[in-house]
Design an enzyme around this catalytic site. Structure first.
Site, short mmCIF file in Angstrom:
data_model
loop_
_atom_site.label_atom_id
_atom_site.label_comp_id
_atom_site.label_asym_id
_atom_site.label_seq_id
_atom_site.Cartn_x
_atom_site.Cartn_y
_atom_site.Cartn_z
NE ARG A 141 6.51 -2.67 6.44
CZ ARG A 141 5.13 -2.47 6.39
NH1 ARG A 141 4.64 -2.27 5.38
NH2 ARG A 141 4.29 -2.55 7.43
NE ARG A 148 5.24 0.04 10.26
CZ ARG A 148 3.92 0.28 9.63
NH1 ARG A 148 4.03 0.75 8.58
NH2 ARG A 148 2.88 -0.25 10.15
CE LYS A 176 -2.51 0.08 3.56
NZ LYS A 176 -2.28 1.26 4.28
NE ARG A 213 -5.95 -0.05 9.95
CZ ARG A 213 -4.81 0.40 9.44
NH1 ARG A 213 -4.95 1.53 8.97
NH2 ARG A 213 -3.73 -0.14 9.61
NE ARG A 249 0.30 -4.06 11.57
CZ ARG A 249 1.58 -4.12 10.86
NH1 ARG A 249 2.61 -4.95 11.36
NH2 ARG A 249 1.94 -3.64 9.76
#
Ligand code: AMP
Length: 231
Positions: free
Chosen positions: A136, A169, A21, A97, A180
């Site tokens: 990531r 992160r 995203k 969300r 999540r």
């Protein structure tokens, strides 16, 4: 009510954590002259500044849960009001969300005489997401995103674009990721369903190269924005 702001390309970008995203958002804001309104980025900025909201967000984000709707809605109202007229449109990233946030956004846009034009969804399987998220790495300076296997930086832990340090992160660990993804499934899929029922959903296969994903998104948006009354 008539639109007087010139900010009419309202697009929301959806995708579970790790769907790419952030990368697609970068391309979209550049090519469509959009203001990038990412609730995750706003919360991370509060954390960096050490504000009371930032301290709360730090706890919640690390756990992988969602922030309370009222806080997010307040942030969105302020941001939308302050950026109207700045760009040709707004890209909502990571928002809405929950069903309550989606209702709030509908009301806010109606007050302003605006309406959502398209909701882009990057569809991708959960197993692929876990691999993407654990690998990531993000630049602490400029926010550029890498992956240790599929798109590594030239020098380990150093950003190709600005030389800044790369970091992982804190919510990209297995426990937070599981939470999540579950939050996404539980709270965000119903929001997507509602946009689908309104005929606004653009579903794109997120398991392709970033260029192919973007080609699909841009192709659909160009068609939608060319429809009279929808640009
Ligand atoms: P993101 O960068 O969009 O993945 O967001 C990171 C985290 O920020 C999420 O896991 C949530 O804890 C929080 N967050 C971001 N956007 C929202 C939102 N619209 N509603 C509630 N929490 C959010």
């Amino acid at each position: 009510m008539t639109e007087t702001t010139g900010t009419s390309k309202l697009i929301a970008l959806f995708g579970p954590p790790g769907s790419g995203k952030g990368t697609q958002a970068e391309y979209l804001v550049r090519d469509y002259d959009l203001y990038h309104l990412s609730t995750g980025d706003l919360l991370r900025a509060e954390i960096k500044q050490g504000t009371p909201l930032g301290r709360q967000a730090d706890e919640v984000i690390k756990s992988g849960a969602l922030m309370p709707d009222a806080i997010i809605q307040g942030m969105i109202r302020n941001q939308v009001n302050s950026v109207l007229g700045e760009k040709a449109g707004i890209l909502f990233d990571g928002f809405p969300r929950t069903a309550a946030q989606a209702d709030f956004l509908d009301g806010l846009l109606a007050e302003l005489g605006l309406a959502m034009k398209a909701v882009v969804f990057l569809a991708i399987d959960a197993e692929k997401l876990i691999d993407r998220l654990t690998g990531r790495r993000t630049c602490r300076n400029c926010g550029a995103v890498y992956h240790v296997k599929s798109s590594p930086s030239r020098r380990e832990e150093v950003c190709d674009k600005c030389g800044g340090p790369l970091y992982q992160r804190p919510d990209d660990n297995r426990d937070s990721i599981a939470e999540r993804l579950a939050a996404y499934e539980r709270q965000t899929y119903p929001v997507l369903q509602a946009y689908e029922n309104k005929g606004l959903l653009v579903r794109v296969d997120g398991d392709q190269s970033r260029e192919a994903v973007y080609r699909d998104i841009a192709g659909a948006l160009d068609r939608i924005l060319a429809i009279p009354g929808r640009d």
